[in-house]
Write an enzyme that holds these catalytic residues in place. Structure first.
Site, PDB file in Angstrom:
ATOM      1  N   THR A  84      -9.254   6.311  -9.163  1.00 16.75           N
ATOM      2  CA  THR A  84      -8.967   6.431 -10.575  1.00 16.75           C
ATOM      3  C   THR A  84      -9.507   5.087 -11.093  1.00 16.75           C
ATOM      4  O   THR A  84      -9.160   4.452 -12.378  1.00 16.75           O
ATOM      5  CB  THR A  84      -7.487   6.136 -10.757  1.00 16.75           C
ATOM      6  OG1 THR A  84      -7.046   5.028  -9.832  1.00 16.75           O
ATOM      7  CG2 THR A  84      -6.613   7.316 -10.214  1.00 16.75           C
ATOM      8  N   SER A  86      -9.927   2.564  -9.694  1.00 16.71           N
ATOM      9  CA  SER A  86      -9.127   1.140  -9.126  1.00 16.71           C
ATOM     10  C   SER A  86     -10.306   0.253  -8.355  1.00 16.71           C
ATOM     11  O   SER A  86      -9.904  -0.824  -8.586  1.00 16.71           O
ATOM     12  CB  SER A  86      -8.279   1.721  -7.959  1.00 16.71           C
ATOM     13  OG  SER A  86      -9.140   2.240  -7.174  1.00 16.71           O
ATOM     14  N   HIS A 140      -3.449  -5.821  -4.228  1.00 14.68           N
ATOM     15  CA  HIS A 140      -3.839  -4.469  -4.380  1.00 14.68           C
ATOM     16  C   HIS A 140      -4.114  -3.676  -3.103  1.00 14.68           C
ATOM     17  O   HIS A 140      -4.350  -4.239  -2.098  1.00 14.68           O
ATOM     18  CB  HIS A 140      -5.196  -4.578  -5.252  1.00 14.68           C
ATOM     19  CG  HIS A 140      -6.406  -5.000  -4.491  1.00 14.68           C
ATOM     20  ND1 HIS A 140      -7.084  -4.308  -3.739  1.00 14.68           N
ATOM     21  CD2 HIS A 140      -6.686  -6.350  -4.329  1.00 14.68           C
ATOM     22  CE1 HIS A 140      -8.037  -4.942  -3.344  1.00 14.68           C
ATOM     23  NE2 HIS A 140      -7.800  -5.980  -3.445  1.00 14.68           N
ATOM     24  N   HIS A 142      -4.122   0.916  -1.579  1.00 18.69           N
ATOM     25  CA  HIS A 142      -3.412   2.251  -1.543  1.00 18.69           C
ATOM     26  C   HIS A 142      -2.107   2.505  -0.823  1.00 18.69           C
ATOM     27  O   HIS A 142      -2.045   2.951   0.053  1.00 18.69           O
ATOM     28  CB  HIS A 142      -4.502   3.231  -1.101  1.00 18.69           C
ATOM     29  CG  HIS A 142      -5.732   3.118  -1.809  1.00 18.69           C
ATOM     30  ND1 HIS A 142      -6.024   3.123  -3.164  1.00 18.69           N
ATOM     31  CD2 HIS A 142      -7.061   2.999  -1.296  1.00 18.69           C
ATOM     32  CE1 HIS A 142      -7.267   3.169  -3.429  1.00 18.69           C
ATOM     33  NE2 HIS A 142      -7.908   2.921  -2.269  1.00 18.69           N
ATOM     34  N   LYS A 293     -21.897  14.404  -7.975  1.00 19.41           N
ATOM     35  CA  LYS A 293     -20.705  14.821  -8.518  1.00 19.41           C
ATOM     36  C   LYS A 293     -21.245  15.979  -9.374  1.00 19.41           C
ATOM     37  O   LYS A 293     -21.842  15.851 -10.466  1.00 19.41           O
ATOM     38  CB  LYS A 293     -19.815  13.770  -9.068  1.00 19.41           C
ATOM     39  CG  LYS A 293     -18.528  14.683  -9.565  1.00 19.41           C
ATOM     40  CD  LYS A 293     -17.629  13.578  -9.812  1.00 19.41           C
ATOM     41  CE  LYS A 293     -17.966  12.859 -11.054  1.00 19.41           C
ATOM     42  NZ  LYS A 293     -16.858  11.909 -11.560  1.00 19.41           N
TER      43      LYS A 293
END
Length: 356
Positions: A84, A86, A140, A142, A293
């Site tokens: 995202t 991050s 920070h 996950h 991608k």
């Protein structure tokens, strides 16, 4: 007046009326200017009174910035959702921590497991609340949301986060596992060597692109309850919404990351002073991009959108986006194509007892 109107020629009457109208407009304008001046004077007096109160309160505390920082107990937790932006945002915190005098700590869980054991939850909460040498701190990692109030500690950290369109997030994560990114290009990824495109994966019913893989942003905001990780749970969606509104200071969206950073800088300058300029300057902070991608086709997107899991995740994303845009509408304005943060729009008055 009736006699004058009879005696005056029509042109003279018209001029007199115009002069009278101009005079009235002038008087109204002067009254308005006086009202504005009175308001500004009242605000200035109020600010002066507040400043005197604050000055008396701060006497003896000193003005040394580092000493004040040592007494600063503020803690921010950024329980970042994968893919995202991050890492891009976290790098800004690392770039600013030395200049703004705060600590940055990465929460590195085993195998990136976002759910902590109960004993680790207690350890983590104790660390965050009592580790004074690491305050002010920016944590920070996950990890799923943790409600500090249930652990019997005083004080709660401020939570922030960023969310992303669920399909775009999954596509980015799919290719990231296979090709990595330009941040650490030499690192071997778990699915390296798999050349199957995301479209081919969805078409063949592969596990790495299954609708269940969309179920991530809701549980990250929902927390450590078992139902949060039950893919497709309506209860988890409602709990995630509740936490976003009630437990998070600000939740941005990847697509509008600069606005998120700008609002954070205005809201928490203690941490994010200089963040917007750093982001705009084009340094490493926002250059991370997934390699190789390939955007999915409309057919692939339509197939994923048939899933009930996507519908819940998308509902949560739309909810977060609406909330962020509401916050932004009241925090920034646009002028000449540039956004700028609004200044303080309130002041104090009628402060008693009066300062001698």
């Amino acid at each position: 007046m009736g006699l004058l109107r009879i005696m005056m020629p029509p042109k003279t009457q018209l001029v007199a009326v115009l002069l009278f109208a101009v005079a009235m407009l002038f008087i109204e304008n002067q009254i308005q200017n006086l009202e504005e001046s009175r308001t500004k004077l009242e605000q200035a007096i109020a600010r002066h009174e507040v400043a005197e109160v604050e000055q008396r309160h701060s006497e003896g505390l000193g003005r040394d910035f580092s000493a004040q920082a040592a007494k600063d107990d503020m803690v921010i937790i950024y329980n970042r959702v994968p893919k995202t932006a991050s890492t891009s945002f976290t790098n800004i915190a690392y770039d600013l921590c030395g200049k703004n005098h705060f600590h940055v700590l990465h929460i590195n869980t085993t195998k990136n497991n976002p759910v902590m054991s109960l004993q680790d939850q207690v350890r983590f909460v104790r660390n965050v609340t009592t580790w004074r040498v690491m305050k002010p701190g920016f944590y920070h990692g996950h990890v799923a949301y943790l409600d500090f109030s249930k652990y019997g500690v005083k004080g709660k950290p401020m939570y922030i986060n960023v969310v992303r369109d669920p399909i775009e997030r999954l596509v980015s994560y799919y290719y990231f596992l296979r090709f990595g990114d330009d941040y650490r290009p030499g690192l071997r990824r778990r699915k390296q060597g798999d050349k199957k495109t995301f479209d081919e994966c969805v078409s063949s019913g592969g596990s790495d692109c299954a609708p269940e893989k969309l179920w991530l942003q809701i549980p990250f905001f929902c927390g450590h309850q078992s139902e949060c990780w039950n893919a497709g749970s309506q209860w988890a969606l409602e709990q995630a919404k509740y936490n976003l509104v009630n437990e998070y200071l600000l939740v941005g969206v990847t697509e509008e990351l600069e606005d998120f950073i700008m609002i954070l800088e205005a809201t928490l300058p203690r941490f994010f002073r200089g963040a917007t300029e750093l982001y705009k300057s084009g340094k490493k902070s926002h250059l991370r991009k997934t390699t190789e991608k390939k955007l999915p086709t409309k057919e692939t997107i339509a197939k994923l959108q048939q899933s009930g899991i996507w519908k819940l995740e998308n509902e949560f994303y739309e909810f977060a986006l609406e909330q962020f845009q509401f916050v932004r509408a009241h925090a920034v304005r646009e002028k000449d194509g540039e956004l700028y943060v609004l200044g303080q729009n309130f002041f104090y008055e009628k402060i008693y007892p009066k300062v001698n």
